[in-house]
Structure formats: structure tokens, C-alpha cells
Design an enzyme around this catalytic site. Structure first.
Site, short mmCIF file in Angstrom:
data_model
loop_
_atom_site.label_atom_id
_atom_site.label_comp_id
_atom_site.label_asym_id
_atom_site.label_seq_id
_atom_site.Cartn_x
_atom_site.Cartn_y
_atom_site.Cartn_z
CD GLN A 98 22.01 47.14 71.72
OE1 GLN A 98 22.72 47.17 72.76
NE2 GLN A 98 21.82 48.40 71.65
CE1 TYR A 179 31.13 46.04 73.13
CE2 TYR A 179 29.29 47.69 72.38
CZ TYR A 179 29.81 47.29 72.99
OH TYR A 179 30.34 48.22 74.55
#
Length: 352
Positions: A98, A179
Site C-alpha cells: 500500500q 491521508y
């Protein structure tokens, strides 16, 4: 749970069942971002989950948010992740790394350069973050210039290439959980007046450009993306037009023919149904808090092709065997979730 044990194809990967390991920050990398001593063992232990989506790895120095999170942008990082990928493959699993740029969810004390965090706009989240000296307020970030936005997209492209060089089977772009990608989507974190702010199309632009760059670099069949529509993590508010942003974003991402879309489900069932209807390839759904006996509910309801599992897999390296046999599960120890050594990381017992 018979639905879980049906095979499924994700990109170029043939999986034997419909479970996946959800990405979970464990904060056990070395200080320079190289995966830690026990990381290869940790992921290999869980290879029976089939598709393993790693913890978030920063694509650059500016992308780091937390202490001891891994990176994927130096030769040392690549070597460390290669050990992980090799062990996972030897154990019969597949690894997607990721890519997580934390954006404003960072603190100078947690990064190698100790610079101010970067974000779409100079707006601090009303939250605190753990540092080596304890909890501190997250500071006001610096707004990225248009040139820096392009550099950040290039960083993600290079990190994706580095992940493949390390032996990973693909990457997942982290567009969720407060994020950087999520910050561009959200009205209260993005007040830009240029081509990356304001309108629905502009707020979705960064996510689309990152996904396009990564898919161009490593292939769409090796690229996934994670979104969390309507989930207010990181002091984010997507705005009254949030559903329309995701409707537009998902429709445009669909044109890229990515390997999968991974949804952190916040409880809006109608929105999940709409995403399901609009998405042409594999849809992975992560539904926190669901009872174990309902693990396959989204599969049965045709709302997902795969369900990702976090805490249960963290505490049960042999979760697949336990589910198949009906054996009881280990309880997770939250005090060992973040940081530390092998305790609470690679020492959970298996049935054997």
C-alpha cells in the site's frame, strides 16, 4: 460461509477464496523506513489469506506520518520488501504494497528531515499524534504548490515501480482514512482555488492523476485503490457534495480498469450499492465491527467480491483454517498493535 471459499481473479492473480488481509499500520519498521526484522515472518505467517495488502508505505520522505512506518523509495526499502515478498510467495500468498502519503497527518519529529508536513491547504487537523516524546498537536501543514503536486504524483509513480522491483504483485493507492488523497477530496482540508480545489472534478483530480500514473507505470492489473466515502477520519469533512465527488471519482477510476477498488465501509448502504453498480472489476469491502457470523454477508448480497479482514487476521495467522474448521479465535492484544518487537506481532499461536 460457503460463499467465501469460491475462487476469484484479481488482476492477473488467481485466488482460492474471497478473503484478503486488510492493510494495518504496525509501526515496526526500522527508523529509516526499511521493513523491520520480523516483517517477512509476519506477512508469511498470514499467506493463507491469499491477497495480502501491506501496511501503508510512504512513497517519499514527505509522505511519512508515523514513527517506524515503512517506506518504498530507497534501495534499502526495496531490499527489505523483497525479503517480505519472497517469504509471502514461498508460503503461497500474494503481496500488494500500500502506497500511503500521510499529507497533513504527520509531525516533523516523526520524519527523517523534520520538515513541516505538506497538504492541499495550510489547515491543521484538530487532532494529536504520537511522537518519540509523546502526544503532540498535529501542526499546520504547508500548502503544496502546483509543481510540488506533480512531484508528489511522480513520487507515487516511482514508489510503485520500486514495489514491483521488490517483488510485490501490485500496489494499493491509499485514498482513504484522512491521508493526502482523502485530504484533496474533503472540503475542510482543501480550500484551494486552482485546478485542484473547489469543484467536484478538481477535488477528485489528484486521486485520478495518482491512479493514472501508477497504472501507467506498473499496469492497471497490478493497481488497486482504497477509498473511505463518508468516513470522517483525520478531522475531515467531505462536504454536502461528498457523495457526488465519489460518484464522479469512481466513474473515472472505472475507466482505468484497475485490478480492484477497496472500500472502507462507513455504514451508508445506498452509497455502497451505487459504488457496486458503477465498478467494473473486483470490489473489496472492509466493514469494521461486523460480527464474525456475518463475515460473508456482503458476498451473499453481491455487494463485494472479496472481504478484507484486519484485527481477526492480526491475531490469527491461520484465520482461514480456523474459519473452515469452526475453531475459536485468538483475542487481539491492542497494547501491542503499534510498535515493539515480535510480541503481539509474530507470536500469536496457530492451531498447530
Amino acid at each position: 460461509m460457503s460463499t467465501i471459499w469460491k475462487p476469484v481473479v484479481v488482476g492477473d492473480i488467481n485466488l482460492q477464496h474471497r478473503l484478503a488481509l486488510a492493510p494495518m499500520t504496525r509501526s515496526r519498521a526500522q527508523f529509516d523506513g526499511t521493513p523491520g526484522t520480523y516483517s517477512a515472518e509476519y506477512y508469511a505467517q498470514r499467506a493463507s489469506m491469499g491477497l495480502l495488502i501491506s501496511e501503508g508505505a510512504q512513497p517519499s520522505e514527505d509522505g511519512q506520518g508515523y514513527l517506524f512506518s515503512p517506506g518504498i523509495y530507497t534501495e534499502e526499502h526495496i531490499a527489505g520488501w523483497k525479503q517480505v515478498a519472497d517469504r509471502v510467495h514461498e508460503a503461497g500468498g500474494y503481496l500488494f504494497i500500500q502506497l500511503m502519503h500521510a499529507g497533513r497527518m504527520s509531525h516533523p519529529d516523526n520524519t527523517p528531515h523534520h520538515r513541516q508536513p505538506v497538504a492541499p491547504s495550510a489547515i491543521a487537523p484538530k487532532t494529536q499524534m504520537y511522537t518519540a516524546t509523546g502526544l503532540q498537536d498535529v501542526p499546520v501543514p504547508r500548502e503544496l504548490s502546483l509543481e510540488e503536486i506533480q512531484e508528489t504524483i511522480s513520487d507515487c509513480r516511482r514508489a510503485a515501480a520500486a514495489a514491483i522491483q521488490a517483488g510485490a504483485d501490485g500496489v494499493e493507492i491509499h485514498g482513504a482514512n484522512g491521508y493526502l488523497v482523502h485530504q484533496f477530496i474533503s472540503e475542510n482540508a482543501n480550500v484551494r482555488t486552482d485546478s485542484y480545489g473547489g469543484s467536484i472534478e478538481n477535488r477528485a483530480r489528484f486521486a485520478l492523476e495518482v491512479a493514472t500514473a501508477v497504472a501507467e507505470e506498473i499496469g492497471a492489473s497490478r493497481t488497486g485503490i482504497r477509498l473511505s466515502p463518508g468516513v470522517p477520519i483525520g478531522d475531515l469533512i467531505e462536504g454536502t457534495d461528498g457523495p457526488k465527488v465519489y460518484e464522479y471519482l469512481v466513474s473515472k477510476l472505472a475507466e482505468l480498469n484497475l485490478a480492484y477498488l477497496h472500500i472502507l465501509h462507513g455504514g451508508d448502504e445506498e452509497r455502497l450499492k451505487a459504488i457496486r453498480s458503477a465498478w467494473p472489476t473486483v470490489l473489496i469491502v472492509n466493514r469494521p465491527g461486523r460480527p464474525l457470523e456475518e463475515l460473508d454477508r456482503d458476498l451473499k448480497d453481491n455487494l463485494a467480491d472479496i472481504v478484507s479482514v484486519g484485527t481477526w487476521a492480526l491475531a490469527n495467522p491461520d484465520l482461514v483454517d480456523r474459519l473452515k474448521s469452526g475453531a475459536p479465535l485468538n483475542e487481539a492484544d491492542p497494547t501491542t498493535f503499534y510498535g515493539g518487537d515480535s510480541h503481539g506481532y509474530t507470536d500469536y499461536p496457530t492451531l498447530k
